[in-house]
Design a protein around this motif. Sequence first.
Motif, PDB file in Angstrom:
ATOM      1  N   ASP A  21      -2.209   0.061  -3.205  1.00 36.01           N
ATOM      2  CA  ASP A  21      -1.886   0.627  -1.891  1.00 36.01           C
ATOM      3  C   ASP A  21      -0.394   0.854  -1.698  1.00 36.01           C
ATOM      4  OD1 ASP A  21      -0.918  -1.930  -1.615  1.00 36.01           O
ATOM      5  OD2 ASP A  21      -2.251  -2.502   0.034  1.00 36.01           O
ATOM      6  N   GLY A  22       0.429   0.495  -2.691  1.00 32.74           N
ATOM      7  CA  GLY A  22       1.868   0.684  -2.592  1.00 32.74           C
ATOM      8  C   GLY A  22       2.573  -0.364  -1.761  1.00 32.74           C
ATOM      9  N   ARG A  23       1.824  -1.346  -1.227  1.00 34.48           N
ATOM     10  CA  ARG A  23       2.417  -2.363  -0.357  1.00 34.48           C
ATOM     11  C   ARG A  23       2.168  -3.785  -0.854  1.00 34.48           C
ATOM     12  NH1 ARG A  23       4.310  -0.154   4.267  1.00 34.48           N
ATOM     13  NH2 ARG A  23       3.676   1.992   4.696  1.00 34.48           N
ATOM     14  N   GLY A  24       1.690  -3.910  -2.090  1.00 28.75           N
ATOM     15  CA  GLY A  24       1.565  -5.242  -2.662  1.00 28.75           C
ATOM     16  C   GLY A  24       0.173  -5.643  -3.082  1.00 28.75           C
ATOM     17  N   SER A  25      -0.822  -4.761  -2.917  1.00 24.60           N
ATOM     18  CA  SER A  25      -2.202  -5.107  -3.267  1.00 24.60           C
ATOM     19  C   SER A  25      -2.798  -4.046  -4.181  1.00 24.60           C
ATOM     20  CB  SER A  25      -3.076  -5.239  -2.012  1.00 24.60           C
ATOM     21  OG  SER A  25      -2.601  -6.264  -1.166  1.00 24.60           O
ATOM     22  N   VAL A  26      -3.754  -4.478  -5.003  1.00 26.18           N
ATOM     23  CA  VAL A  26      -4.510  -3.557  -5.840  1.00 26.18           C
ATOM     24  C   VAL A  26      -5.990  -3.821  -5.600  1.00 26.18           C
ATOM     25  CG1 VAL A  26      -4.441  -5.098  -7.850  1.00 26.18           C
ATOM     26  CG2 VAL A  26      -4.874  -2.658  -8.170  1.00 26.18           C
ATOM     27  N   HIS A  27      -6.757  -2.748  -5.447  1.00 24.81           N
ATOM     28  CA  HIS A  27      -8.187  -2.828  -5.185  1.00 24.81           C
ATOM     29  C   HIS A  27      -8.923  -2.440  -6.466  1.00 24.81           C
ATOM     30  CE1 HIS A  27      -7.651  -2.735  -0.626  1.00 24.81           C
ATOM     31  NE2 HIS A  27      -6.437  -2.521  -1.112  1.00 24.81           N
ATOM     32  N   VAL A  28      -9.836  -3.292  -6.903  1.00 24.57           N
ATOM     33  CA  VAL A  28     -10.593  -3.056  -8.134  1.00 24.57           C
ATOM     34  C   VAL A  28     -11.996  -2.610  -7.751  1.00 24.57           C
ATOM     35  CG1 VAL A  28     -11.402  -4.031 -10.305  1.00 24.57           C
ATOM     36  CG2 VAL A  28      -9.232  -4.813  -9.313  1.00 24.57           C
TER      37      VAL A  28
END
Length: 620
Positions: A129-136
Amino acid sequence: MEFTVQRSLLNPMFEGYKLDAVDQEKVVSRFPLPEALSQEIASRSPLSFPEVQSRIYHNHLYTGHGRCVYVDSVSQVVLVDMNRDTLEPRFSVVYELPQTITSASATSDMHPEFPVALFASPNVLLVSDGRGSVHVLRLDSEDKPSAEPEVYNLSTEDASHHPFRLHEATSTPEGHVLAIVSFRCYGAQSQPATSGKKTPPTFEVRAVSIGPSPSTEEPRTLATVFRRRGDFVPTYVRYDPARHLTLLAGGSVYKALEAPPTHHYEPKPDELAPIPRAGENLDGPSDATDGPPRPPPYSWYQTPDALTVVFALPPTTTKHDIHVAFTSTTLTLSIDNVPSSTPLHPPTYTSARLWDKIRPETTYWTWDSEDGLLTLTLDKAEENRNWMHVFHSAEQSTSDALRWEDAEVPETRDPSELAGIRDALEKYTAEVGGGLGHGVPSLGEGEMDMEIDSAVGREICVTWVSTAEGVPDTSSAPVQLLSTDIPSAEAHAPSFVIKNALDGAEFSLAIDENGPQWTHVGTFSALSFVLASKQDTRFTYHVPGRAAMAFESGTRDRGSNVYLYRVAEGKAVWSKQAILKVAEGGSGSLLGVGLVNASQHGPVILCLTEKELVLLRSVL
């Protein structure tokens, strides 16, 4: 792991590109996007130069594992499927990132990154998300998430949710997902130094791992595999899961955190040492063991029909001491009665093979006793042919056994520089040193702007990081990168085009038991020369062995073009170029480029603008 150019793959006879008038209506197709894209991203504080540069060259379109995907301006993850027969794209939203409400917290001063979606395998999609999280997202056969997406956070010394850019993701044979991310380091490094100057930013490249099954811990954090730091955001990242190697190409070497800091040392004048040329052994015997570097044996320049070669001789030389003989392919030259006190003895040639044929009956020499200059005027057998050297032996200039007389001498760009030959010889005699000018091939004579041409491309270093225990990092010397291989939906080996004078030398990567090796496999003739005139280039990609392409960024009201330069066949002196309109005035700026292979249409180039998807077919 160096980029070594093979002379046999260069095309010194190349003259230029001829325009290939391509019918736009037959090769260009445009399709509106469901939702527009945006290249705007909010930031509470000014960006550093490396961050601005990274955002300008960011490719918003991902192509890999046979898939194409991007994130639009409303945070929707859009999958693009293309009918391989009709080339009609189908857009489907597979996920929507949760909207984040920015608060005035301490971490809000960190610069957010563009959201990125890419496939680690055909059915595992990672979305940052460009703000510190990644969604799998683990997709089923209908490209729907088979379960609730897993969300992982990047935790650093600066924040529990540190904004990062997602570069690469690959599924390992063990079922894990290894991702490569980069982010700016804040904290003390972003504070002004005591001298009043702001410390340049540092960027960390981190490999993180995600397990084959969802983690049960809350909050989920990304497990670190390795960490490296450098001065720039990586330009190119590739991971090889079979050999556990990561390629990092960027404006600096990426070093381990425990590596000692680099101290900039200014050497004293008596500590300066000459830099050897290719194949030169400064530790071995030479004709001038001490003192200044030896000037080249001659200077030369060319016109379309003749070569002028100038030798500086001792002032005591007379016309009767000079012996010159020509054949259509050789030169013989000797000078008699050279004083033993002369520090620089004139060169001697015995049937030395010339680089190309001449007309001996119209070739002549003159002697200027006042300036001490012997001038040979060689009449070319074939007019308008560019000579790369005077002597054929210069093409073997890497040989340790090469004589001083046979070494490579660059062509003198400006004939007026020949007036300085006498001065160079005198300076050498006085142990001050000197040279006979700087040269460029005659293709650029009268047309080159040396400041602009020297800035073509981007300087990069290539760093290899192994995740295997006990394997040290390796890195290359800086090179000038002109182009990388175009992002493709099909697996392919990394390929770079490196600046080599006016050309672009194409290198392909192979990894064997000896480690990664770059091999010169072809040449895009005069690519550096033609790219120097492109001032609005956003992406420069190439299809190995086929064509290089410079994509303009464009604006919302002007649109953009792509300039395509095809590889010259064999040693052909001409090749073809094409100019295609990618984005029209209402399409917005170009934001992404990729390539897919359609069954009956062959390679198709996808160009993602702010409002359209543009397809280029039958152009390669």
